[in-house]
Design an enzyme around this catalytic site. Structure first.
Site, PDB file in Angstrom:
ATOM      1  N   ASP A   2       0.777  -1.066   0.137  1.00  0.00           N
ATOM      2  CA  ASP A   2      -0.026  -0.021   0.030  1.00  0.00           C
ATOM      3  C   ASP A   2       0.796   1.307   0.046  1.00  0.00           C
ATOM      4  O   ASP A   2       2.021   1.312   0.373  1.00  0.00           O
ATOM      5  CB  ASP A   2      -1.022   0.198   1.139  1.00  0.00           C
ATOM      6  CG  ASP A   2      -1.981  -1.031   1.271  1.00  0.00           C
ATOM      7  OD1 ASP A   2      -2.365  -1.529   0.127  1.00  0.00           O
ATOM      8  OD2 ASP A   2      -2.326  -1.576   2.406  1.00  0.00           O
TER       9      ASP A   2
HETATM   10  N1  URA Z   1      -1.154  -6.025   3.640  1.00  0.00           N
HETATM   11  C1  URA Z   1      -1.704  -4.954   3.621  1.00  0.00           C
HETATM   12  O1  URA Z   1      -2.610  -4.643   4.351  1.00  0.00           O
HETATM   13  N2  URA Z   1      -0.938  -3.785   3.051  1.00  0.00           N
HETATM   14  C2  URA Z   1       0.184  -4.139   2.451  1.00  0.00           C
HETATM   15  O2  URA Z   1       0.547  -3.313   1.861  1.00  0.00           O
HETATM   16  C3  URA Z   1       0.608  -5.188   2.436  1.00  0.00           C
HETATM   17  C4  URA Z   1      -0.148  -6.321   2.941  1.00  0.00           C
END
Ligand code: URA
Length: 239
Positions: free
Chosen positions: A101
């Site tokens: 993310d």
């Molecule tokens: N899980 C998440 O919630 N965000 C990420 O960036 C990676 C795994």
């Protein structure tokens, strides 16, 4: 062995669809022989030509980046945010292997090798990933059991293979938790914690299988070694 249309599209000559048209139109040869059969399989040793021009095999490159916060894990962004690809100095058409993310930091691999990326991300390989999550609230034993038994996320169960509480701050009502999963679904860690009543305040990926971010500061990256790439390829099914 790869399908002819895949080899042509991976060489950047045409989309998969266009490559199929080229094959059917008799414009593609393998080792000097015109092939019009869709799905014809070729190996890395075969010489593929389109319109009489030999396809150049692009050198494969592999990078491990310690992704900073505020960078998108895509090759381009519609609102012009910085991308992980822009952090790497290369003239090759690399792409991130899986997603982190925008606000997640840590380990992300980048390559121009689709086969390699597939081994890392395909659920059938189940490569383990370790995340460090700062969550709202105090993680208790019952919640750890729920995580290990599996949480239903978007209709599919996701299990934590390992959960370790690294630190608890009773004053701030937060916990730092190490969690290992063999999952690659987008936002999976945040969703798993959300399902059991916690918000993820910060998230970092520390490990994917043999890879760690050790020795790399935020924004720094390194090339993978030949040995590391070979290790990942050794997992490949039906090579
Ligand atoms: N899980 C998440 O919630 N965000 C990420 O960036 C990676 C795994």
């Amino acid at each position: 062995m790869k399908r002819l249309q895949k080899v042509i599209s991976e060489a950047g000559i045409a989309s998969r669809r266009k490559a199929e048209d080229l094959i059917v139109a008799g414009k593609v040869s393998v080792n000097g022989k015109i092939i019009t059969e869709l799905g014809y399989k070729v190996s890395g040793n075969d010489i593929v030509s389109v319109d009489g021009k030999e396809l150049k095999k692009e050198d494969k490159v592999y990078f491990l980046l310690n992704k900073p916060r505020g960078v998108v894990s895509t090759t381009s962004d519609e609102v012009d945010r910085k991308t992980v690809v822009e952090l790497i100095d290369t003239d090759k058409a690399i792409f991130p292997v899986g997603r982190l993310d925008y606000d997640t930091t840590g380990l992300i691999l980048l390559t121009n090798d689709g086969d390699f990326a597939n081994i890392i991300t395909h659920p059938s390989y189940g490569l383990k990933k370790t995340y460090i999550a700062k969550i709202s609230g105090i993680l208790n034993k019952e919640k750890v059991t729920l995580l290990k038994d599996g949480i239903l996320v978007d209709g599919k169960k996701s299990k934590a293979l390992r959960v370790k509480t690294r630190r608890i701050d009773k004053n701030k009502n937060t916990s730092i938790v190490e969690i290992e999963v063999a999952e690659g679904r987008n936002h999976i860690i945040k969703k798993m914690f959300n399902e059991i009543g916690y918000d993820v305040l910060k998230l970092k990926r520390e490990k994917i299988d043999i890879f760690t971010i050790q020795g790399l500061k935020s924004g720094e990256y390194r090339k993978l070694t030949v040995k590391e790439v070979k290790t990942i390829y050794s997992y490949k099914k039906n090579p």
